[in-house]
Design a protein around this motif. Sequence first.
Motif, PDB file in Angstrom:
ATOM      1  N   VAL A   1       0.865  -1.186   0.000  1.00  0.00           N
ATOM      2  CA  VAL A   1       0.000   0.000   0.000  1.00  0.00           C
ATOM      3  C   VAL A   1       0.900   1.233   0.000  1.00  0.00           C
ATOM      4  CG1 VAL A   1      -1.848   1.239   1.181  1.00  0.00           C
ATOM      5  CG2 VAL A   1      -1.717  -1.257   1.337  1.00  0.00           C
TER       6      VAL A   1
ATOM      7  N   ALA B   1       2.825   4.077  -3.109  1.00  0.00           N
ATOM      8  CA  ALA B   1       3.868   4.064  -4.154  1.00  0.00           C
ATOM      9  C   ALA B   1       4.838   5.216  -3.953  1.00  0.00           C
ATOM     10  CB  ALA B   1       3.229   4.116  -5.541  1.00  0.00           C
TER      11      ALA B   1
ATOM     12  N   PHE C   1      -0.754  -0.669  -4.445  1.00  0.00           N
ATOM     13  CA  PHE C   1      -1.991   0.119  -4.467  1.00  0.00           C
ATOM     14  C   PHE C   1      -1.681   1.536  -4.002  1.00  0.00           C
ATOM     15  CE2 PHE C   1      -3.251  -4.294  -3.818  1.00  0.00           C
ATOM     16  CZ  PHE C   1      -4.147  -4.455  -4.858  1.00  0.00           C
TER      17      PHE C   1
ATOM     18  N   SER D   1      -3.327   7.989  -5.027  1.00  0.00           N
ATOM     19  CA  SER D   1      -3.373   9.066  -6.023  1.00  0.00           C
ATOM     20  C   SER D   1      -3.700   8.492  -7.398  1.00  0.00           C
ATOM     21  CB  SER D   1      -2.024   9.783  -6.120  1.00  0.00           C
ATOM     22  OG  SER D   1      -1.601  10.168  -4.848  1.00  0.00           O
TER      23      SER D   1
ATOM     24  N   LYS E   1      -6.324   3.753  -5.853  1.00  0.00           N
ATOM     25  CA  LYS E   1      -6.832   2.741  -4.913  1.00  0.00           C
ATOM     26  C   LYS E   1      -6.429   3.138  -3.501  1.00  0.00           C
ATOM     27  CE  LYS E   1      -8.489  -0.814  -5.953  1.00  0.00           C
ATOM     28  NZ  LYS E   1      -9.934  -1.158  -6.136  1.00  0.00           N
ATOM     29  N   LYS E   2      -7.365   3.742  -2.792  1.00  0.00           N
ATOM     30  CA  LYS E   2      -7.089   4.176  -1.415  1.00  0.00           C
ATOM     31  C   LYS E   2      -7.525   3.090  -0.447  1.00  0.00           C
ATOM     32  CE  LYS E   2      -7.571   7.873   1.865  1.00  0.00           C
ATOM     33  NZ  LYS E   2      -7.886   9.239   2.135  1.00  0.00           N
ATOM     34  N   SER E   3      -6.569   2.572   0.306  1.00  0.00           N
ATOM     35  CA  SER E   3      -6.925   1.509   1.258  1.00  0.00           C
ATOM     36  C   SER E   3      -7.614   2.138   2.462  1.00  0.00           C
ATOM     37  CB  SER E   3      -5.693   0.720   1.679  1.00  0.00           C
ATOM     38  OG  SER E   3      -5.016   1.410   2.678  1.00  0.00           O
TER      39      SER E   3
ATOM     40  N   ALA F   1       3.099   0.796   3.265  1.00  0.00           N
ATOM     41  CA  ALA F   1       4.148   1.778   2.938  1.00  0.00           C
ATOM     42  C   ALA F   1       3.428   3.087   2.630  1.00  0.00           C
ATOM     43  CB  ALA F   1       4.960   1.299   1.742  1.00  0.00           C
TER      44      ALA F   1
ATOM     45  N   VAL G   1      16.434  23.580   1.064  1.00  0.00           N
ATOM     46  CA  VAL G   1      15.433  23.378   2.116  1.00  0.00           C
ATOM     47  C   VAL G   1      15.781  24.304   3.267  1.00  0.00           C
ATOM     48  CG1 VAL G   1      14.384  21.748   3.734  1.00  0.00           C
ATOM     49  CG2 VAL G   1      15.193  20.924   1.538  1.00  0.00           C
TER      50      VAL G   1
ATOM     51  N   LEU H   1       6.738  20.021   9.735  1.00  0.00           N
ATOM     52  CA  LEU H   1       7.402  18.736   9.994  1.00  0.00           C
ATOM     53  C   LEU H   1       6.786  18.013  11.186  1.00  0.00           C
ATOM     54  CD1 LEU H   1      11.222  19.461   9.700  1.00  0.00           C
ATOM     55  CD2 LEU H   1       9.710  18.428   8.011  1.00  0.00           C
TER      56      LEU H   1
ATOM     57  N   ASP I   1       7.981   5.712   6.268  1.00  0.00           N
ATOM     58  CA  ASP I   1       7.402   6.696   7.184  1.00  0.00           C
ATOM     59  C   ASP I   1       6.206   6.147   7.966  1.00  0.00           C
ATOM     60  OD1 ASP I   1       9.290   8.523   6.483  1.00  0.00           O
ATOM     61  OD2 ASP I   1       7.894  10.057   5.768  1.00  0.00           O
TER      62      ASP I   1
ATOM     63  N   PRO J   1      14.168  15.572   9.103  1.00  0.00           N
ATOM     64  CA  PRO J   1      15.050  15.328   7.946  1.00  0.00           C
ATOM     65  C   PRO J   1      16.519  15.702   8.150  1.00  0.00           C
ATOM     66  CG  PRO J   1      13.763  17.317   7.600  1.00  0.00           C
ATOM     67  CD  PRO J   1      13.345  16.766   8.939  1.00  0.00           C
TER      68      PRO J   1
ATOM     69  N   GLN K   1      17.737  10.801   6.075  1.00  0.00           N
ATOM     70  CA  GLN K   1      17.730   9.339   6.098  1.00  0.00           C
ATOM     71  C   GLN K   1      16.335   8.706   6.106  1.00  0.00           C
ATOM     72  OE1 GLN K   1      19.890   6.596   6.145  1.00  0.00           O
ATOM     73  NE2 GLN K   1      21.379   7.967   5.247  1.00  0.00           N
TER      74      GLN K   1
HETATM   75  C1  LIG Z   1      12.158  18.542   4.031  1.00  0.00           C
HETATM   76  C2  LIG Z   1      12.428  17.062   3.914  1.00  0.00           C
HETATM   77  C3  LIG Z   1      13.599  16.626   3.332  1.00  0.00           C
HETATM   78  C4  LIG Z   1      13.905  15.266   3.283  1.00  0.00           C
HETATM   79  N1  LIG Z   1      15.079  14.863   2.708  1.00  0.00           N
HETATM   80  C5  LIG Z   1      15.387  13.550   2.662  1.00  0.00           C
HETATM   81  C6  LIG Z   1      16.597  13.109   2.045  1.00  0.00           C
HETATM   82  O1  LIG Z   1      17.380  13.915   1.525  1.00  0.00           O
HETATM   83  N2  LIG Z   1      16.886  11.774   2.059  1.00  0.00           N
HETATM   84  C7  LIG Z   1      16.025  10.863   2.618  1.00  0.00           C
HETATM   85  O2  LIG Z   1      16.324   9.665   2.592  1.00  0.00           O
HETATM   86  N3  LIG Z   1      14.848  11.244   3.183  1.00  0.00           N
HETATM   87  C8  LIG Z   1      14.519  12.551   3.212  1.00  0.00           C
HETATM   88  N4  LIG Z   1      13.322  12.955   3.765  1.00  0.00           N
HETATM   89  C9  LIG Z   1      12.401  11.920   4.283  1.00  0.00           C
HETATM   90  C10 LIG Z   1      11.639  11.253   3.137  1.00  0.00           C
HETATM   91  O3  LIG Z   1      10.969  12.247   2.397  1.00  0.00           O
HETATM   92  C11 LIG Z   1      10.606  10.263   3.664  1.00  0.00           C
HETATM   93  O4  LIG Z   1      11.149   9.523   4.712  1.00  0.00           O
HETATM   94  C12 LIG Z   1      10.184   9.304   2.535  1.00  0.00           C
HETATM   95  O5  LIG Z   1       9.587  10.028   1.500  1.00  0.00           O
HETATM   96  C13 LIG Z   1       9.232   8.245   3.083  1.00  0.00           C
HETATM   97  O6  LIG Z   1       8.838   7.420   2.024  1.00  0.00           O
HETATM   98  P1  LIG Z   1       7.585   6.451   2.180  1.00  0.00           P
HETATM   99  O7  LIG Z   1       7.504   5.691   0.886  1.00  0.00           O
HETATM  100  O8  LIG Z   1       7.679   5.697   3.438  1.00  0.00           O
HETATM  101  O9  LIG Z   1       6.334   7.402   2.367  1.00  0.00           O
HETATM  102  P2  LIG Z   1       5.721   8.502   1.401  1.00  0.00           P
HETATM  103  O10 LIG Z   1       6.757   9.104   0.533  1.00  0.00           O
HETATM  104  O11 LIG Z   1       4.909   9.395   2.267  1.00  0.00           O
HETATM  105  O12 LIG Z   1       4.754   7.672   0.449  1.00  0.00           O
HETATM  106  C14 LIG Z   1       3.530   7.145   0.912  1.00  0.00           C
HETATM  107  C15 LIG Z   1       2.647   6.835  -0.283  1.00  0.00           C
HETATM  108  O13 LIG Z   1       1.473   6.185   0.170  1.00  0.00           O
HETATM  109  C16 LIG Z   1       0.337   6.748  -0.441  1.00  0.00           C
HETATM  110  N5  LIG Z   1      -0.794   6.517   0.473  1.00  0.00           N
HETATM  111  C17 LIG Z   1      -1.032   7.116   1.677  1.00  0.00           C
HETATM  112  N6  LIG Z   1      -2.142   6.639   2.237  1.00  0.00           N
HETATM  113  C18 LIG Z   1      -2.642   5.705   1.376  1.00  0.00           C
HETATM  114  C19 LIG Z   1      -3.782   4.843   1.397  1.00  0.00           C
HETATM  115  N7  LIG Z   1      -4.639   4.843   2.427  1.00  0.00           N
HETATM  116  N8  LIG Z   1      -3.974   4.007   0.343  1.00  0.00           N
HETATM  117  C20 LIG Z   1      -3.107   3.991  -0.718  1.00  0.00           C
HETATM  118  N9  LIG Z   1      -2.021   4.792  -0.790  1.00  0.00           N
HETATM  119  C21 LIG Z   1      -1.795   5.637   0.252  1.00  0.00           C
HETATM  120  C22 LIG Z   1       0.700   8.213  -0.610  1.00  0.00           C
HETATM  121  O14 LIG Z   1      -0.086   8.829  -1.605  1.00  0.00           O
HETATM  122  C23 LIG Z   1       2.168   8.107  -1.005  1.00  0.00           C
HETATM  123  O15 LIG Z   1       2.329   7.930  -2.402  1.00  0.00           O
HETATM  124  C24 LIG Z   1      12.991  14.308   3.815  1.00  0.00           C
HETATM  125  C25 LIG Z   1      11.798  14.747   4.381  1.00  0.00           C
HETATM  126  C26 LIG Z   1      11.515  16.101   4.425  1.00  0.00           C
HETATM  127  C27 LIG Z   1      10.217  16.531   5.038  1.00  0.00           C
END
Ligand SMILES: Cc1cc2nc3c(=O)[nH]c(=O)nc-3n(C[C@H](O)[C@H](O)[C@H](O)COP(=O)(O)OP(=O)(O)OC[C@H]3O[C@@H](n4cnc5c(N)ncnc54)[C@H](O)[C@@H]3O)c2cc1C
Length: 394
Positions: A9, A11, A32, A35, A127-129, A157, A224, A272, A291, A298, A302
Amino acid sequence: MTTHSVAVVGAGLGGLTAALALIDRGFEVTVFEQSSELREVGAGVQLGPNAMRVYAALGLDRAIADLSFVPEAHVVRSGKTGATIATTQMKGVYETQYGIGYHTLLRADLQSLLASRLPAGVLRLGKKSKSVANGTAKATLHFEDGSSVESDVVVGADGIHSAIREHLLGKDSPRFTGTVAYRGVAKAEALPPGLLTGDVSVYIGPHASFVYYYIRRGELVNWVALAEETSWQQESWSSEADAADILRLYEGWCPIVAELVSKTDRCYKWALFDRDPLPRWVDGRIALLGDAAHPMMPYLAQGGCMAIEDGYVLANELAKDSDDPLRALRRYQAARLPRASRVQLMSRKVARVNQTPSLAARIARDLRLALQKMLHPEQHAYKIEWIYGFDVTR
Ligand SMILES: Cc1cc2nc3c(=O)[nH]c(=O)nc-3n(C[C@H](O)[C@H](O)[C@H](O)COP(=O)(O)OP(=O)(O)OC[C@H]3O[C@@H](n4cnc5c(N)ncnc54)[C@H](O)[C@@H]3O)c2cc1C
């Protein structure tokens, strides 16, 4: 029972990397995404050697190198004067020290690359879970459109506001960190020649910091600005910010800040949030990553790198123990939770140390960094060799 099917869940960087690693191990994967189109924001992302190693193992390192920039060094500077406080050479050193370099990219470039490597039909947009349930033989994922799917394993995810996390741990809100991130991407050609160095430059000052680095082969510059502010708490990368407000916050800072902000067509802001480390990421056939499991500040760049590591380890554990997905997921949690939690907490600490308002603490910090660099010039200013040197692909 053998694990065949995995529903991911979300992308984002975490979900897409997990999907690629799982497909590489022969699993039947569906991603899934809520968006209706992939829309990773126009901002930068830094990939440390620990994340780049995962992409090398997935055969993506060359493609990433073609899209990215390799910064010369990580340089901590005084926000006011721009004077160098601590330099950690990366280019030409990390390739030997860690076996792979440090890369900086436009997030959208990375997301498009990852998505382009998924076989047709794997990514299901719009597809929103809504909820998820464990069964004895399968887990069931329910969507807002009323449909549902069954799979052997469900991976949440889905980011900081994860619906899957809520299933595991109940409803609660992430913690507002008291900091707002302003960001922008400027065209390198719009800036005066010689203004910037090819480093990840981190300007630190009381209550704020400012970071810039080149991305996309040096054609663009990502910046940033992290500023302590309690009045605005909205979390959306698409909220536009007024350049004048940013310039006011950074009045008296090194002129590079004003130059970069004023040469940027559109500035955005994002409040944040983070969480304390979670007690668990796994329940039966359901697991969290990225996340959803460990949102962090940030300051170590990492959060994404940890999500990328998670995806690889999850795929590996499921492949090693495909007869028992529940045991495989427990091993995934045991392998990942302590490390990601440590990075989460250290990110908060770097924020406090870098942005301390106390003059005495600032002097002590700068002296400590100068001494550290004198005694151990090769050591990273933040002493994070344990992060970059860790190899989840071994
Ligand atoms: C200012 C800033 C700078 C950063 N710089 C860095 C960096 O340089 N290096 C680094 O490693 N990290 C950095 N980070 C952290 C990084 O952005 C996040 O940790 C990372 O994007 C997390 O990825 P993710 O796939 O877990 O979650 P996300 O990127 O949040 O992706 C989650 C996805 O799930 C989808 N989703 C949510 N709910 C649902 C649902 N119910 N059903 C279906 N889909 C859903 C969303 O639409 C989204 O596409 C930074 C963060 C910030 C705020």
